[in-house]
Write a protein that holds these residues in place. Structure first.
Motif, PDB file in Angstrom:
ATOM      1  N   ASP A   1      38.848  34.066  28.111  1.00 38.89           N
ATOM      2  CA  ASP A   1      37.325  32.737  27.576  1.00 38.89           C
ATOM      3  C   ASP A   1      38.546  31.535  27.169  1.00 38.89           C
ATOM      4  O   ASP A   1      39.182  31.480  26.072  1.00 38.89           O
ATOM      5  CB  ASP A   1      37.100  33.452  26.631  1.00 38.89           C
ATOM      6  CG  ASP A   1      35.826  31.740  25.739  1.00 38.89           C
ATOM      7  OD1 ASP A   1      35.327  30.927  26.568  1.00 38.89           O
ATOM      8  OD2 ASP A   1      34.755  32.851  25.307  1.00 38.89           O
ATOM      9  N   GLU A   2      38.474  30.177  28.081  1.00 37.51           N
ATOM     10  CA  GLU A   2      39.715  29.037  27.263  1.00 37.51           C
ATOM     11  C   GLU A   2      40.767  29.376  26.549  1.00 37.51           C
ATOM     12  O   GLU A   2      41.215  29.157  25.628  1.00 37.51           O
ATOM     13  CB  GLU A   2      39.118  28.696  27.005  1.00 37.51           C
ATOM     14  CG  GLU A   2      37.357  27.905  27.224  1.00 37.51           C
ATOM     15  CD  GLU A   2      36.365  26.869  26.560  1.00 37.51           C
ATOM     16  OE1 GLU A   2      37.321  25.857  25.568  1.00 37.51           O
ATOM     17  OE2 GLU A   2      34.774  26.997  26.479  1.00 37.51           O
TER      18      GLU A   2
ATOM     19  N   SER B   1      30.657  31.304  27.305  1.00 36.26           N
ATOM     20  CA  SER B   1      31.416  32.485  26.663  1.00 36.26           C
ATOM     21  C   SER B   1      30.412  33.639  26.548  1.00 36.26           C
ATOM     22  O   SER B   1      30.729  35.137  26.668  1.00 36.26           O
ATOM     23  CB  SER B   1      31.628  31.828  25.300  1.00 36.26           C
ATOM     24  OG  SER B   1      32.192  31.305  25.906  1.00 36.26           O
TER      25      SER B   1
END
Ligand SMILES: Nc1ncnc2c1ncn2[C@@H]1O[C@H](COP(=O)(O)OP(=O)(O)O)[C@@H](O)[C@H]1O
Ligand SMILES: [Mg+2]
Lengths: 382, 266
Positions: free
Chosen positions: B187-188, B58
């Protein structure tokens, strides 16, 4: 083999038998002491409220329609004149009405006439004064408070300076109101800049501008001085509450806005403030409850115990600056003034009526802020 | 443990994002969270970042659109990131302008508590676009692009919070694409979604790949293998291996990558 720790139950005896010993008694005593303390609080509250309610309600209501004593809310405090006629009937009216009455009833003999200060009329002047003081105070406090809260939570980092500011705000919240009162008295009543045509003796500093002077001679006891003093007093409450509601706005909103290319101010304006607004609103209602009840600051910086003109009349007759720099009556100070008068059956209804109205107002605002808060809690699903 | 140069040259497409020996610190350089990472993300391809949690995926992603600027004590300790040939940390680069070109979709879907329409229009509005037909057009295009148009076209004025989680995340993707960025960082994006919603988002990503360069962080190896063209495997702030996704998953050149992919650690 080892013996079992738990022998089989013998059904004849109750294993959960209540024990009676000094230990149990001590426990009961403790619980009852706590209970007693709680009941004392309730008793005090009940006594105060019921006393004020029972004695105050007769002032506010009438037996005939519209059932509300409108005079109490639409007239300012006046002198009450009480007299008797030859038949022994008692009359009580405000002095003004008495004068008219005498002209209209020339045949009735007036005997045994007495005047009672502030026992006639109503509380319009103090009510308006308090409303104006609170309005000015909140306007100033919200502007400064919200700005400061935004700066503290969005711009200023978490460094040493920050903790220092936090500490300062925390300490401000603990300062007794008389200190604020004296501070406001010194600064706003005697030092604040004023636009005058003639410089007064007590002016600290003055320079000429246009046709007149800007003179640092203060606003005397006035609406503006009172509003400013109250604003400074309520600032810590507003800042702390606003900061909390700003921080309660999810980080995701800020990140989303930033990631879309919003500037810091755009982010605050469009993705933070709108969602903090309900919290700010609650904070300000809470602030109102606090300042509306303050007496010491008002006494020193704004209040007149007696005033013939309504604040609105001053605005109409003398203009805006005179309006801001006039002294005003205020409800808490009016109650204090009434309480100092020698006891009479005529001032009592005014005392209790004023206190009841004041109490209802403050309780009303507290209630509003409570309702607002629980509403916000329910509504915010993010 | 730096990626072998050969694996970096696996793609022949021109690189849009070039990360060169990047070092990043959250605490003024006392410790490095990213330690000398070099990789490039080719244009209009999907690049996946995988690795155990806390390894800095991240963080690296947020370096690419300078979201880390918001962390006061953050600092680029070495190296550079070039996007379209421009060093994004150069003094004359405005992070605001950069983020208009490099959008981001977050782990927890975060639509504003506004209407669906206003959510998608947000990015354009803050750019000062007020023209109704321009906005309408852009909103429709973005929602269609995010395969959400048919589901929401009759309730554009309704609150976005009334949508399901998967729909909310696709709305966030539409909100990002509405400002027509070059790059989309994710991000995910599926970690808060159920398998069906995840499948839809994955499908969407393979669609978006035609118009955008995508960098995606994922904790799911299957997801990386399904949707990405290139995969970078990170461990403890370092790039262990980077290359063509097929090669990484079928024939990793570093033992650590193989262990991670086969689930032996992480
Ligand atoms: N805002 C921050 N400030 C300080 N340290 C951070 C911050 N965000 C992440 N970190 C630290 O940086 C490291 C990498 O985190 P992150 O990039 O979120 O890992 P990943 O996404 O791979 O799980 C972690 O040790 C984490 O604790
Ligand atoms: Mg992460």
């Amino acid at each position: 083999m080892r013996e079992s720790i738990n022998p089989p139950l013998t059904p004849s005896c109750n294993p959960f038998q209540k024990k009676k010993g000094w230990f149990q008694r001590k426990e009961m005593l403790g619980i009852n002491l706590l209970r007693l303390a709680t009941y004392i609080i309730i008793a005090c509250a009940l006594f105060i409220f019921s006393d004020i309610f029972i004695k105050g309600v007769p002032t506010l209501v009438k037996s005939e329609a519209p059932f509300i004593n409108t005079e109490f809310f639409t007239e300012s405090p006046q002198i009450l004149t009480v007299w008797h006629d030859s038949a022994g009937n008692e009359y009580s009216m405000t002095q003004e009405k008495h004068d008219i009455w005498v002209i209209e009833n020339p045949t009735i003999e007036v005997i045994d006439i007495h005047n009672y200060t502030a026992s006639g009329g109503g509380i319009l002047g103090p009510l308006l004064g308090t409303a104006l003081l609170v309005t000015i105070c909140m306007a100033i406090a919200l502007f400064i408070g919200v700005s400061a809260a935004i700066y503290l939570s969005e711009y200023c980092g978490t460094g040493k300076l920050m903790s220092l500011i936090r500490l300062a705000i925390l300490n401000l919240a603990g300062v007794p109101s008389i200190v604020y009162a004296l501070f406001g008295w010194g600064v706003f009543c005697y030092m604040a800049p004023n636009y005058v045509t003639e410089i007064s003796d007590r002016s600290l500093f003055a320079f000429s501008i246009g046709g007149g002077y800007i003179s640092f001679e203060g606003w005397e006891q006035s609406l503006l001085a009172g509003g400013c003093t109250l604003a400074i007093m309520v600032l810590p409450v507003i800042i702390t509450a606003c900061e909390e509601s700003l921080r309660a706005v999810p980080k995701g909103f800020r990140e989303a806005a930033f990631a879309l290319g919003a500037t810091r101010w755009q982010t605050i304006r469009t993705a933070v403030l709108p969602y903090a607004l309900p919290g700010v609103l609650t904070a300000s209602v809470l602030g109102i409850t606090r300042v509306a009840g303050e007496t010491a600051p008002i006494m020193l910086t704004a209040a007149a115990s007696d005033k013939s003109k309504l604040p609105t009349e001053v605005l109409a007759d003398e203009g805006f600056w005179s309006f801001l720099t006039q002294s005003v009556q205020a409800l808490p100070f009016h109650i204090y003034t009434l309480a100092k008068f020698p006891d009479s059956e005529y001032v009592k209804p005014m005392q209790y009526g004023s206190i009841l109205v004041f109490l209802l107002l403050v309780m009303g605002f507290s209630l509003i802020s409570m309702v607002l808060r629980s509403r916000i809690r329910k509504r915010n699903k993010w | 443990m730096v990626a072998s140069p050969t694996s970096q040259d696996s793609s022949t497409d021109p690189a849009l994002i070039n990360i060169d020996d990047l070092g990043f610190s959250y605490n003024q350089g006392k410790t490095e969270t990213i330690q000398g990472v070099s990789l490039h993300c080719p244009e209009k391809q999907v690049t996946a970042f995988i690795g155990p949690s806390g390894c800095g995926k991240s963080t690296l992603l947020r370096c690419i659109n300078r979201m880390n600027d918001l962390v006061e004590t953050s600092k680029i300790t070495r190296g550079s990131i070039n996007i379209m040939g421009q060093d994004i940390n150069a003094p004359d680069v405005d992070a605001i302008e950069l983020r208009k070109q490099v959008g981001m979709v977050f782990q927890k879907y975060n639509p504003f508590p506004k209407s669906i329409y206003e959510n998608v229009a947000y990015g354009l509005r803050i750019q000062g676009i007020k023209n109704k037909s321009t906005l309408d057009e852009a909103v429709e295009r973005a929602l269609k692009g995010a395969a959400l148009w048919d589901e929401v076209k009759d309730r554009l004025k309704d609150s976005a919070l009334g949508l399901s989680g998967g729909q909310q995340q696709r709305l966030c993707i539409a909100r990002t694409t509405a400002v027509s960025p070059k790059v989309i960082l994710m991000d995910e994006p599926c970690s808060a979604l159920d398998p069906i919603a995840t499948a839809k988002v994955e499908e969407l990503i393979s669609e978006l790949r035609r118009d955008f360069t995508i960098v995606i962080v994922t904790h799911s190896m299957q997801q990386a293998s399904r949707i990405s063209d290139n995969t970078a495997f990170f461990y403890l702030g370092e790039l262990v291996e980077y290359g063509d996704t097929n090669k990484i998953f079928s024939n990793p050149s570093v033992k650590q990558t193989e262990d991670y992919i086969s689930g032996r650690f992480g």
